[in-house]
Design a protein around this motif. Structure first.
Motif, PDB file in Angstrom:
ATOM      1  N   GLU A   1       0.579  11.533  -0.382  1.00 30.10           N
ATOM      2  CA  GLU A   1       0.724  11.716   1.057  1.00 30.10           C
ATOM      3  C   GLU A   1       2.026  11.090   1.532  1.00 30.10           C
ATOM      4  OE1 GLU A   1      -2.741   9.939   2.693  1.00 30.10           O
ATOM      5  OE2 GLU A   1      -4.052  11.628   2.186  1.00 30.10           O
ATOM      6  N   PHE A   2       2.690  11.784   2.429  1.00 31.66           N
ATOM      7  CA  PHE A   2       3.955  11.303   2.992  1.00 31.66           C
ATOM      8  C   PHE A   2       3.650  10.472   4.243  1.00 31.66           C
ATOM      9  CE2 PHE A   2       7.102  14.672   1.243  1.00 31.66           C
ATOM     10  CZ  PHE A   2       6.611  14.438  -0.027  1.00 31.66           C
ATOM     11  N   ARG A   3       3.212   9.275   4.030  1.00 33.50           N
ATOM     12  CA  ARG A   3       2.885   8.402   5.154  1.00 33.50           C
ATOM     13  C   ARG A   3       2.852   6.963   4.683  1.00 33.50           C
ATOM     14  NH1 ARG A   3      -2.805  10.246   7.197  1.00 33.50           N
ATOM     15  NH2 ARG A   3      -2.393   8.554   8.666  1.00 33.50           N
ATOM     16  N   GLY A   4       3.060   6.061   5.619  1.00 32.91           N
ATOM     17  CA  GLY A   4       3.029   4.643   5.319  1.00 32.91           C
ATOM     18  C   GLY A   4       3.542   3.834   6.495  1.00 32.91           C
TER      19      GLY A   4
ATOM     20  N   GLN B   1       0.797  -1.231   0.000  1.00 30.48           N
ATOM     21  CA  GLN B   1       0.000   0.000   0.000  1.00 30.48           C
ATOM     22  C   GLN B   1       0.830   1.282   0.000  1.00 30.48           C
ATOM     23  OE1 GLN B   1      -3.176  -0.403  -0.585  1.00 30.48           O
ATOM     24  NE2 GLN B   1      -2.949  -2.622  -0.368  1.00 30.48           N
ATOM     25  N   TYR B   2       2.119   1.208  -0.003  1.00 33.60           N
ATOM     26  CA  TYR B   2       2.943   2.424  -0.087  1.00 33.60           C
ATOM     27  C   TYR B   2       4.334   2.068  -0.599  1.00 33.60           C
ATOM     28  CZ  TYR B   2       5.275   1.051   4.280  1.00 33.60           C
ATOM     29  OH  TYR B   2       5.976   0.384   5.236  1.00 33.60           O
ATOM     30  N   ALA B   3       5.031   3.112  -1.063  1.00 33.94           N
ATOM     31  CA  ALA B   3       6.387   2.940  -1.594  1.00 33.94           C
ATOM     32  C   ALA B   3       7.349   3.819  -0.808  1.00 33.94           C
ATOM     33  CB  ALA B   3       6.439   3.299  -3.080  1.00 33.94           C
ATOM     34  N   GLU B   4       8.592   3.401  -0.788  1.00 33.53           N
ATOM     35  CA  GLU B   4       9.638   4.132  -0.075  1.00 33.53           C
ATOM     36  C   GLU B   4      10.691   4.603  -1.079  1.00 33.53           C
ATOM     37  OE1 GLU B   4      12.670   3.489   3.742  1.00 33.53           O
ATOM     38  OE2 GLU B   4      11.603   1.786   2.855  1.00 33.53           O
ATOM     39  N   PHE B   5      10.796   5.924  -1.218  1.00 39.17           N
ATOM     40  CA  PHE B   5      11.817   6.517  -2.078  1.00 39.17           C
ATOM     41  C   PHE B   5      13.038   6.845  -1.222  1.00 39.17           C
ATOM     42  CE2 PHE B   5       8.303   6.724  -4.849  1.00 39.17           C
ATOM     43  CZ  PHE B   5       8.762   6.953  -6.140  1.00 39.17           C
ATOM     44  N   ILE B   6      14.172   6.303  -1.600  1.00 38.61           N
ATOM     45  CA  ILE B   6      15.392   6.419  -0.793  1.00 38.61           C
ATOM     46  C   ILE B   6      16.443   7.175  -1.587  1.00 38.61           C
ATOM     47  CG2 ILE B   6      17.145   5.180   0.529  1.00 38.61           C
ATOM     48  CD1 ILE B   6      15.188   2.794   0.559  1.00 38.61           C
ATOM     49  N   LEU B   7      16.950   8.248  -1.017  1.00 42.15           N
ATOM     50  CA  LEU B   7      18.034   9.015  -1.609  1.00 42.15           C
ATOM     51  C   LEU B   7      19.343   8.572  -0.967  1.00 42.15           C
ATOM     52  CD1 LEU B   7      19.144  11.337  -3.367  1.00 42.15           C
ATOM     53  CD2 LEU B   7      18.668  12.876  -1.448  1.00 42.15           C
ATOM     54  N   ASP B   8      20.235   8.061  -1.790  1.00 40.85           N
ATOM     55  CA  ASP B   8      21.532   7.572  -1.326  1.00 40.85           C
ATOM     56  C   ASP B   8      22.597   8.600  -1.681  1.00 40.85           C
ATOM     57  OD1 ASP B   8      23.666   6.105  -0.443  1.00 40.85           O
ATOM     58  OD2 ASP B   8      23.656   4.688  -2.116  1.00 40.85           O
ATOM     59  N   ARG B   9      23.283   9.111  -0.659  1.00 37.20           N
ATOM     60  CA  ARG B   9      24.342  10.100  -0.861  1.00 37.20           C
ATOM     61  C   ARG B   9      25.656   9.563  -0.305  1.00 37.20           C
ATOM     62  NH1 ARG B   9      22.191  15.547   1.798  1.00 37.20           N
ATOM     63  NH2 ARG B   9      21.976  14.100   3.559  1.00 37.20           N
ATOM     64  N   VAL B  10      26.730  10.050  -0.888  1.00 34.72           N
ATOM     65  CA  VAL B  10      28.073   9.689  -0.430  1.00 34.72           C
ATOM     66  C   VAL B  10      28.745  10.958   0.075  1.00 34.72           C
ATOM     67  CG1 VAL B  10      30.323   8.753  -1.062  1.00 34.72           C
ATOM     68  CG2 VAL B  10      28.244   7.765  -2.032  1.00 34.72           C
ATOM     69  N   ILE B  11      29.146  10.941   1.332  1.00 32.70           N
ATOM     70  CA  ILE B  11      29.834  12.069   1.952  1.00 32.70           C
ATOM     71  C   ILE B  11      31.316  11.769   1.988  1.00 32.70           C
ATOM     72  CG2 ILE B  11      30.027  13.459   4.050  1.00 32.70           C
ATOM     73  CD1 ILE B  11      27.131  12.843   4.619  1.00 32.70           C
ATOM     74  N   SER B  12      32.102  12.725   1.554  1.00 39.12           N
ATOM     75  CA  SER B  12      33.549  12.548   1.396  1.00 39.12           C
ATOM     76  C   SER B  12      33.783  11.514   0.304  1.00 39.12           C
ATOM     77  CB  SER B  12      34.178  12.144   2.725  1.00 39.12           C
ATOM     78  OG  SER B  12      35.586  12.094   2.604  1.00 39.12           O
ATOM     79  N   THR B  13      34.437  10.404   0.611  1.00 41.48           N
ATOM     80  CA  THR B  13      34.771   9.427  -0.419  1.00 41.48           C
ATOM     81  C   THR B  13      34.034   8.100  -0.285  1.00 41.48           C
ATOM     82  OG1 THR B  13      36.661   8.693   0.921  1.00 41.48           O
ATOM     83  CG2 THR B  13      37.061  10.419  -0.745  1.00 41.48           C
TER      84      THR B  13
ATOM     85  N   SER C   1      14.965   8.688   3.393  1.00 37.02           N
ATOM     86  CA  SER C   1      13.842   8.047   2.707  1.00 37.02           C
ATOM     87  C   SER C   1      12.543   8.778   3.006  1.00 37.02           C
ATOM     88  CB  SER C   1      13.711   6.578   3.132  1.00 37.02           C
ATOM     89  OG  SER C   1      13.304   6.482   4.483  1.00 37.02           O
ATOM     90  N   VAL C   2      11.623   8.703   2.029  1.00 35.94           N
ATOM     91  CA  VAL C   2      10.292   9.291   2.132  1.00 35.94           C
ATOM     92  C   VAL C   2       9.279   8.208   1.789  1.00 35.94           C
ATOM     93  CG1 VAL C   2       8.742  11.087   1.316  1.00 35.94           C
ATOM     94  CG2 VAL C   2      11.184  11.558   1.491  1.00 35.94           C
ATOM     95  N   LEU C   3       8.265   8.073   2.632  1.00 34.24           N
ATOM     96  CA  LEU C   3       7.190   7.109   2.391  1.00 34.24           C
ATOM     97  C   LEU C   3       6.065   7.801   1.641  1.00 34.24           C
ATOM     98  CD1 LEU C   3       7.091   5.391   5.905  1.00 34.24           C
ATOM     99  CD2 LEU C   3       8.540   4.854   3.931  1.00 34.24           C
ATOM    100  N   LEU C   4       5.628   7.194   0.525  1.00 29.61           N
ATOM    101  CA  LEU C   4       4.603   7.798  -0.337  1.00 29.61           C
ATOM    102  C   LEU C   4       3.429   6.842  -0.495  1.00 29.61           C
ATOM    103  CD1 LEU C   4       6.817   9.315  -3.185  1.00 29.61           C
ATOM    104  CD2 LEU C   4       5.959  10.451  -1.141  1.00 29.61           C
ATOM    105  N   SER C   5       2.255   7.394  -0.305  1.00 32.46           N
ATOM    106  CA  SER C   5       1.017   6.668  -0.603  1.00 32.46           C
ATOM    107  C   SER C   5       0.122   7.589  -1.434  1.00 32.46           C
ATOM    108  CB  SER C   5       0.295   6.245   0.685  1.00 32.46           C
ATOM    109  OG  SER C   5      -0.005   7.376   1.478  1.00 32.46           O
TER     110      SER C   5
ATOM    111  N   SER D   1       0.318   6.775  17.400  1.00 36.76           N
ATOM    112  CA  SER D   1      -0.615   7.729  16.797  1.00 36.76           C
ATOM    113  C   SER D   1       0.023   8.636  15.753  1.00 36.76           C
ATOM    114  CB  SER D   1      -1.250   8.595  17.889  1.00 36.76           C
ATOM    115  OG  SER D   1      -0.256   9.313  18.600  1.00 36.76           O
ATOM    116  N   LEU D   2       1.338   8.828  15.770  1.00 38.42           N
ATOM    117  CA  LEU D   2       1.987   9.723  14.810  1.00 38.42           C
ATOM    118  C   LEU D   2       2.191   9.010  13.480  1.00 38.42           C
ATOM    119  CD1 LEU D   2       4.739  11.429  17.016  1.00 38.42           C
ATOM    120  CD2 LEU D   2       2.583  12.419  16.227  1.00 38.42           C
ATOM    121  N   PRO D   3       1.685   9.556  12.371  1.00 37.14           N
ATOM    122  CA  PRO D   3       1.904   8.930  11.062  1.00 37.14           C
ATOM    123  C   PRO D   3       3.388   8.906  10.713  1.00 37.14           C
ATOM    124  CG  PRO D   3       0.135  10.546  10.951  1.00 37.14           C
ATOM    125  CD  PRO D   3       0.801  10.740  12.272  1.00 37.14           C
ATOM    126  N   ARG D   4       3.852   7.753  10.267  1.00 38.25           N
ATOM    127  CA  ARG D   4       5.254   7.603   9.877  1.00 38.25           C
ATOM    128  C   ARG D   4       5.446   8.191   8.486  1.00 38.25           C
ATOM    129  NH1 ARG D   4       8.865   3.586  11.687  1.00 38.25           N
ATOM    130  NH2 ARG D   4       7.064   2.596  12.687  1.00 38.25           N
ATOM    131  N   GLY D   5       6.435   9.098   8.346  1.00 43.62           N
ATOM    132  CA  GLY D   5       6.644   9.773   7.078  1.00 43.62           C
ATOM    133  C   GLY D   5       7.921   9.424   6.352  1.00 43.62           C
TER     134      GLY D   5
END
Length: 279
Positions: A201-204, A162-174, A181-185, A211-215
């Motif tokens: 919506e940023f939740r999933g 019911q939702y997808a997770e978009f993950i940004l992978d960065r490299v710091i230094s070398t 990551s952002v959860l999208l529904s 009670s707090l929606p995970r984003g």
């Protein structure tokens, strides 16, 4: 004639006042003897109180245990340890080895062309196809002050139920990886005039603290939906890289549905058209 009268009363030694700076001269024999007698302890059986009742000057009272001070110190060290653990977990990247198609050298499928050829019919893309397509078509660049130390490694999509997770992978230094990551529904809202709008919506997943929606997450620390709303411009920039793909979704009223792979099945995204939207 003046008479030389002698004193009949014996002279008594006058007591000298003790100087606040101390006496540097040796005391007289009589005074030394008196002081020696004064400091000698009384033997048991003699008159007077017991020698144990006399408090020695070097016997200082021991400090008492303060429960409130101990509790305050315990809370301080617990808070400091929790904060340190939280910072370390934020800098620990997610394990991306379980994401199909991310980091491999397989041939990508042109998803925009496939969606165009579907002509408004239902179509399915696997997690592997999505990640390969993003790998070859999405060129990201780190902006802001972090561009001096970090550069974008890639973007990955992990499909859940019911939702997808978009993950940004960065490299710091070398070699230091850091993931965000952002959860999208998605849901489509219909209006009385026949129009419909696709809401992102940023939740999933399971809510935080009940009670707090995970984003999303930074590293391995999950964050609420409200904090991840700050990344909405970045997601919009990603969608702007595929204008034709987004246009086809709006044209046919597609709504993404996400299905996680279980028992050997592959994870996939299914685009279901809205029957109320004409071609």
């Amino acid at each position: 004639m003046l008479e030389n009268k002698r004193r009949t009363k014996p002279r008594t030694p006058s007591k000298k006042k003790a100087s606040p700076w101390g006496n540097l001269m040796e005391p007289e024999d009589e005074e030394r003897g008196e002081s020696a007698v004064a400091v000698m302890p009384k033997e048991e059986g003699e008159g007077g109180s017991d020698s144990h009742e006399e408090e020695e000057p070097w016997n200082t009272p021991r400090p008492r245990f303060n429960a409130w001070s101990f509790l305050a110190a315990l809370l301080f060290f617990a808070f400091t340890g929790s904060l340190f653990t939280l910072v370390v977990q934020m800098w620990r990247p997610q394990d991306l080895s379980d994401i199909a198609g991310y980091g491999d050298k397989g041939t990508p499928r042109d998803l925009t062309l496939a969606l165009k050829n579907a002509g408004g019919a239902e179509i399915t893309f696997t997690e592997e196809e999505i990640n390969r397509y993003l790998r070859d078509t999405c060129q990201m660049r780190q902006g802001g002050i972090f561009s001096l130390l970090a550069h974008a490694q890639g973007i990955a999509v992990r499909i859940h139920d019911q939702y997808a997770e978009f993950i940004l992978d960065r490299v710091i230094s070398t070699h230091l990886h850091q993931t965000t990551s952002v959860l999208l529904s998605f849901r489509r809202e219909h209006f009385d005039d026949g129009r419909s709008t696709l809401h992102v919506e940023f939740r999933g997943g399971k809510p935080l603290l009940g009670s707090l929606p995970r984003g999303g997450s930074i590293g391995r620390v999950s964050l609420p939906q409200r904090q991840m709303e700050l990344l909405r411009p970045a997601i919009k920039t990603l969608a702007d890289c595929y204008p034709e793909f987004v246009q086809l979704i709006e044209q046919y009223g597609y709504r993404p549905e996400f299905i996680a792979g279980h028992y050997g099945e592959v994870s996939r995204m299914r685009l279901v058209p809205d029957s109320s939207v004409g071609s």
